[in-house]
Structures are given as C-alpha cells and as structure tokens.
Write an enzyme that holds these catalytic residues in place. Structure first.
Site, mmCIF file in Angstrom:
data_model
loop_
_atom_site.group_PDB
_atom_site.id
_atom_site.type_symbol
_atom_site.label_atom_id
_atom_site.label_comp_id
_atom_site.label_asym_id
_atom_site.label_seq_id
_atom_site.Cartn_x
_atom_site.Cartn_y
_atom_site.Cartn_z
ATOM 1 N N ARG A 112 -5.773 60.432 38.979
ATOM 2 C CA ARG A 112 -4.565 59.599 38.949
ATOM 3 C C ARG A 112 -4.354 59.063 37.552
ATOM 4 O O ARG A 112 -5.258 58.456 36.981
ATOM 5 C CB ARG A 112 -4.757 58.381 39.870
ATOM 6 C CG ARG A 112 -4.438 58.612 41.263
ATOM 7 C CD ARG A 112 -4.179 57.365 42.058
ATOM 8 N NE ARG A 112 -4.865 56.145 41.680
ATOM 9 C CZ ARG A 112 -4.676 54.994 42.291
ATOM 10 N NH1 ARG A 112 -3.815 54.899 43.287
ATOM 11 N NH2 ARG A 112 -5.341 53.923 41.941
ATOM 12 N N THR B 261 1.234 55.539 35.708
ATOM 13 C CA THR B 261 2.250 56.084 36.628
ATOM 14 C C THR B 261 1.696 56.304 38.030
ATOM 15 O O THR B 261 2.451 56.464 38.985
ATOM 16 C CB THR B 261 2.754 57.457 36.128
ATOM 17 O OG1 THR B 261 1.640 58.368 36.138
ATOM 18 C CG2 THR B 261 3.321 57.363 34.732
ATOM 19 N N ASP C 259 -12.959 51.390 43.182
ATOM 20 C CA ASP C 259 -12.765 52.772 42.721
ATOM 21 C C ASP C 259 -13.935 53.607 43.222
ATOM 22 O O ASP C 259 -15.071 53.457 42.763
ATOM 23 C CB ASP C 259 -12.694 52.797 41.187
ATOM 24 C CG ASP C 259 -12.319 54.175 40.674
ATOM 25 O OD1 ASP C 259 -12.983 55.158 41.063
ATOM 26 O OD2 ASP C 259 -11.359 54.278 39.897
ATOM 27 N N ASP D 212 -15.945 55.699 40.623
ATOM 28 C CA ASP D 212 -16.768 54.863 39.739
ATOM 29 C C ASP D 212 -17.986 54.321 40.492
ATOM 30 O O ASP D 212 -19.088 54.276 39.951
ATOM 31 C CB ASP D 212 -15.953 53.680 39.200
ATOM 32 C CG ASP D 212 -14.906 54.120 38.183
ATOM 33 O OD1 ASP D 212 -14.765 55.343 37.965
ATOM 34 O OD2 ASP D 212 -14.227 53.246 37.621
HETATM 35 C C1 PRP Z 1 -9.181 58.441 43.603
HETATM 36 C C2 PRP Z 1 -9.544 58.919 44.993
HETATM 37 C C3 PRP Z 1 -8.364 59.774 45.375
HETATM 38 C C4 PRP Z 1 -7.220 59.070 44.678
HETATM 39 C C5 PRP Z 1 -6.427 58.322 45.710
HETATM 40 O O1 PRP Z 1 -9.424 59.421 42.672
HETATM 41 O O2 PRP Z 1 -10.753 59.599 45.049
HETATM 42 O O3 PRP Z 1 -8.472 61.111 44.937
HETATM 43 O O4 PRP Z 1 -7.790 58.169 43.734
HETATM 44 O O5 PRP Z 1 -5.328 57.724 45.122
HETATM 45 P P1 PRP Z 1 -3.837 58.133 45.486
HETATM 46 O O6 PRP Z 1 -3.773 58.242 46.963
HETATM 47 O O7 PRP Z 1 -3.032 57.004 44.935
HETATM 48 O O8 PRP Z 1 -3.527 59.421 44.781
HETATM 49 P P2 PRP Z 1 -9.174 59.219 41.109
HETATM 50 O O9 PRP Z 1 -7.882 59.820 40.700
HETATM 51 O O10 PRP Z 1 -9.405 57.778 40.729
HETATM 52 O O11 PRP Z 1 -10.303 60.131 40.478
HETATM 53 P P3 PRP Z 1 -11.899 60.006 40.578
HETATM 54 O O12 PRP Z 1 -12.282 60.348 41.998
HETATM 55 O O13 PRP Z 1 -12.358 61.022 39.604
HETATM 56 O O14 PRP Z 1 -12.288 58.608 40.199
HETATM 57 N N1 URA Z 2 -8.692 55.321 44.326
HETATM 58 C C1 URA Z 2 -9.825 54.627 44.592
HETATM 59 O O1 URA Z 2 -10.937 55.108 44.331
HETATM 60 N N2 URA Z 2 -9.691 53.422 45.166
HETATM 61 C C2 URA Z 2 -8.505 52.887 45.449
HETATM 62 O O2 URA Z 2 -8.466 51.773 45.995
HETATM 63 C C3 URA Z 2 -7.345 53.619 45.161
HETATM 64 C C4 URA Z 2 -7.470 54.840 44.594
#
Ligand code: PRP
Ligand code: URA
Length: 207
Positions: free
Chosen positions: A103, A107, A199, A202
C-alpha cells in the site's frame, strides 16, 4: 453480512486477542498467527467439493472421499506469509502462488511488486490469504489478478476485516466467500483498522 463468515471459535478468538495485544512481540506474533491460520483454514475449506473414493482398509472396502480440485494457496506478501506454513501443513500437496502488494502510504493504493501464479487457475480451488482487509484495495487488486488468470473458485481468508474493505470487495465480487476472525469498527485517517492489530507485516517481521 452476506457471504462473510466470522469464525467465532474460542481458540480463534483467544489467539486473535493475543495478536491484537501490543505487548505481543514478533516471535510470539509469528507463532500465534500461524496457529490461528490453521484454524481459519479449517472453516474456510468446509465447503470444498469432494468426490467419492473407495479404498480397501486392511479388513474391508470402505467408501470415502477425495478433494475434487487441487488447491492453490496465494499469500499476499508480506503479511500473508505468516499464515502460509501452517496451512501448507494441512494441505501439503497444495501449490503456492505469490502476490506482492504494497500500500502506498499517502494514497493507500495497492501497488504490485511481485506476481507468481499458475497461468491457468481455472481447475483449482484458490485460497487468497492476507490477515488484514482494510480499505480492500489490496484484496481487490489480488482478486483482479486471480480472475485475469482464469480463476473460477476463489475464497479469501483474512483475520481482521474493516467494514469498508468488506464493502469494497463485495461491490466488485459479490459472491467471493470471505472468512475472517473479526469485523472491526472502522478505518482511521491513515487507513489502519480500528482497533485492528496494527501493521501486520511490521509486527510479523519486526520491521
Ligand atoms: C497490509 C496487509 C494487506 C493490506 C491491507 O499490507 O497485509 O495486504 O495492508 O490494506 P488494504 O485493504 O487497505 O489494501 P501492506 O501493504 O502494509 O504490506 P506489508 O504486508 O508488506 O506490510
Ligand atoms: N494493513 C495492516 O497491516 N494493518 C491495518 O490496520 C491496515 C492495513
């Protein structure tokens, strides 16, 4: 909500609460996420189609079943990786595809950085795995890709879902079954689920 199964099993809810707890560090978070993923999968595969299959026990013939379709597991990187191992232990012959999505922070648009899937998903049961369904942008992008690759049977297994994300997936894919351990209150101004668990990527990997 139609097509959304909230898994209320006490073990799922117990473990979800441990994941939500800010004091749970990466090592424990990884272990608990893996455990809860297996429990979620159990529920998510309940409606898998089966075919009759007869075998012989050492004593007599026995009527039984086998899964009708092969399974492709598709974790969304990174956080979906935390659910993969325990699910693979339950379906060891599953194939595994990967979708890398990140993400964009301002945006909140989901950007692809990796795709690795069978070219033709039509013969498979496809399980899309991502613990967080927030705005729904990542899930919709991943589902778009799966359907471009001709997927016919797809279900989404998540852990914490925001109503906004469910609505977004539903409006584009009205009949995709969604399995989650919780439907939380809402998103905050930065697109994080409240109360959520923070997150997930993380917390899983410590960065
Ligand atoms: C997180 C999570 C989803 C996404 C959800 O991933 O694992 O894939 O956010 O958010 P959305 O429904 O608003 O799209 P992120 O993009 O933070 O990547 P990561 O798993 O590498 O931290
Ligand atoms: N992605 C995450 O990991 N946590 C949230 O709460 C939203 C998006």
């Amino acid at each position: 909500m139609k097509g959304v199964t909230v898994v209320t099993h006490p073990l799922v809810q117990h473990n979800l609460t441990r994941l939500r707890d800010r004091r749970t560090g990466p090592q424990e978070f990884r272990r608990v996420l893996s455990e809860v993923a297996a429990l979620m999968l159990y529920e998510a595969t309940r409606s898998f189609a089966v075919l009759p299959r007869s075998v012989r026990t050492p004593l007599a013939p026995a009527a039984g079943y086998q899964l009708r379709r092969e399974v492709v597991l598709v974790p969304v990187l990174r956080a979906g990786l935390g659910m993969l191992d325990s699910i693979l232990q339950l379906i060891p012959n599953a194939r595994v595809g990967f979708i890398g999505l990140k993400r964009e922070e301002t945006t909140l648009r989901a950007m692809f950085y990796h795709k690795s899937l069978p070219a033709d998903l039509s013969p498979f049961e496809v399980i899309l795995i991502d613990p967080m369904l927030a705005t729904g942008g990542s899930a919709v992008a991943a589902l778009d890709l799966l359907f471009e690759q001709k997927a016919k049977q797809v279900r989404l297994v998540t852990l914490v879902a925001a109503p906004e994300g469910i609505r977004r997936v539903r409006s584009r894919y009205p009949s995709i079954p969604i399995f989650t351990a919780a439907v939380d209150q809402k998103l905050n101004g930065r697109g994080y689920i409240l109360p959520g668990l923070g997150d997930a990527g993380d917390r899983l990997f410590g960065v």
